[in-house]
Enzyme design. Sequence first.
Site, PDB file in Angstrom:
ATOM      1  N   THR A 442       0.843  -1.196   0.000  1.00  0.00           N
ATOM      2  CA  THR A 442       0.000   0.000   0.000  1.00  0.00           C
ATOM      3  C   THR A 442       0.880   1.249   0.000  1.00  0.00           C
ATOM      4  O   THR A 442       2.094   1.179   0.231  1.00  0.00           O
ATOM      5  CB  THR A 442      -0.923   0.055   1.235  1.00  0.00           C
ATOM      6  OG1 THR A 442      -0.144   0.428   2.381  1.00  0.00           O
ATOM      7  CG2 THR A 442      -1.606  -1.271   1.482  1.00  0.00           C
ATOM      8  N   CYS A 443       0.220   2.385  -0.215  1.00  0.00           N
ATOM      9  CA  CYS A 443       0.868   3.691  -0.074  1.00  0.00           C
ATOM     10  C   CYS A 443       0.258   4.438   1.104  1.00  0.00           C
ATOM     11  O   CYS A 443       0.211   5.670   1.116  1.00  0.00           O
ATOM     12  CB  CYS A 443       0.709   4.509  -1.356  1.00  0.00           C
ATOM     13  SG  CYS A 443       1.615   3.854  -2.748  1.00  0.00           S
ATOM     14  N   SER A 444      -0.232   3.703   2.071  1.00  0.00           N
ATOM     15  CA  SER A 444      -0.900   4.297   3.221  1.00  0.00           C
ATOM     16  C   SER A 444       0.090   4.571   4.355  1.00  0.00           C
ATOM     17  O   SER A 444       1.110   3.888   4.484  1.00  0.00           O
ATOM     18  CB  SER A 444      -2.002   3.364   3.725  1.00  0.00           C
ATOM     19  OG  SER A 444      -2.572   3.856   4.921  1.00  0.00           O
TER      20      SER A 444
END
Length: 688
Positions: A442-444
């Site tokens: 993810t890019c969270s």
Amino acid sequence: MPDSESNLVSSHVDVINGTSVLSETKISDEKGSVEKRAVTRIGKNGYPDSIYINAAKIFQGIRTEKSTGRILLRYGDTSESPVVAFKDEHSRRVSYELAFNALKYQDLLEEMLLDSKVYPCYSIPDELTSLLVVMLYDLQDRKFEKRKVFAEEELVAEVQEIGHYLYRYKTKLAAALARCRIKYDALSIEYFVPESISKREQRTSALPVCFWINTFKISLEDVIRDLEMNGFTKVESVSDFDHYTYAVDQHCHDVLVFPSSLREELLNLDLFADCKLLLQDKSRSLAVHSAHALLGEGGDIIMAHRGSHLTIAHMSVLTNDSTSRIFVCGVESSAKEELMNSFIHMGCKNIWLLHEDFTELQPTDPRLEKAKVILLLPQCSELGAGNPMELILSEHRDAELLRDLFQGFVSEDKLRILAERQLNELLHALKFNKVQAIVYCTCSVYPEENELVVKKALESGVEGDKVRPYRLIPSIFSTCSDSEPSTEMFFKMEPSEISSGCFLAVLEREKKVTAKDILASAAAKALLDGIVEEKPKEEVKKPKVKQRRRKVAASDSKPKAAKLLHRQTGANVKAEVPVSKAASKIQEKHVCPVCPTKAGSDTPQKTVQGKKAASNIQRKSVHRTKAASNVSTSKAASNVSTSKAASNVSTSKAASNVSTSEAASNAQQKNVPRTDSPVELKKSVNPD
């Protein structure tokens, strides 16, 4: 199950059976480039009416909701999501950017409309207020210059009406903007952008841009040569950047990094126009490299989400030297042709497009029988991405993420919904029994979308008792200099001015560990340094084991001799004693070790029962076979050196007895080889 022929599309088939598709793709690409230049040129003087309409629909869904006491403009009903249709990918991008800019300056634009008395306008219904705000932003961005209308443009009545209305009051609107700047002491309109957004945009503008090399079309060496011909210099890292420089990424060997200031200039080079270098967020390159590292020879990959076509193509390029296939889930029928054309143009041939969503796929689907790795790139908050807008656009994410991007955070309800969806997808991935590894990326920046999702999935046990469970393993990037591997083996990159954010977890099925694997692992970790390995003894034992096997084989080939030995020695098994006991009995009875037969005749049967058996074997000529020769009396009694004992007997009988006893004692202390001991003799002769 749905028909695989109707739901499974291979770009490889298109390459073989439809060469015209490739030529059409090239023509389409050239046409797209012309259209892109045309839109860019028009953008300086305005945009086509369709872009304003689409931008207004997007803005209507993401605009900031005001409290009842602060409502300034009425935007009409927003209960239903508007349907947006884009002419092409570039029109989609421009529409999103225009809507996001209107969102950033929403407060300023609303104040301008009210201060200038341009709003309210009773001839403009509330449903068109979003279009009014969007077109006002574009008007001030053009310095209140009139918008040009081109002959090939398809006109929309509502856009034409609002455009004329705003331009009629351009002086009042410009004056209202000036008063706002004076009121807030703002040197430019950027002052009105929220601080969180302003910092993010500054970081994004300074972030190096990453391009991965399409080795279907060009090699790394050729890229470097072309860059040098264009005046670029290679440096070791991004800290050494100085305008026309570049570096090879330290994580991904096929990714080149450039200063952000060169972005537009790079996109105009032939390298990028010909799809030899492709611009993409680095987090996606990390994901595909992680999946490729886990892939065995001939195994297939399941990409659980369509995402960006560039991510799919990158995976295809990495698997070029294998027979692996890439299955992409959730591809709409309307998008298949466009994707196929893109893949063919980039040289990709091993991509298979599935229309089913990933969670709709059955783990026993025969099409996925050879799938060994699943790559999960779920929809997330994207707030850790270097350029979230770029990621949302390239991966066709939900437009509502623009609102979260503007706020700089995600609401608790939205975060909970995202985390539940991510967990469901990861749990479904665990059900594929033949899959050996899963990459979750993810890019969270939220643990709720990262560590917690992975931990909950591992604790669920959905893979069943009959299948080896999953475990976390370190990423192939964990030892890199700019990443600190955590104790939980998650790979993380925090958003910064030199790097986008990324979270990566690699799950692999537990392997069956043998004793040899444990010893090898311990030796590799230098845990056996204090233990001396007795290799010489092993070398001595091995050939003797083989020799015993040959003897047994020989005895099997001559059953009569074996039976004879069994009858003669079976009754004397209990009489066989260790060497020290036999020697002790010889010493007590004054038996001469040189003459075992004579001693046998003068000694009582109870004392020399073992010797009788040996002399009987000798008289029976058992030495004619290998197995019998091992039990001859001379060998059975040769635990004491005969020659030495004989020489000692020449002096006196007492001396002989002492010598014999000492020799026997020494023989016992020196651990006479196993094949000479009575126990071993018994085993070799009587394998039963």
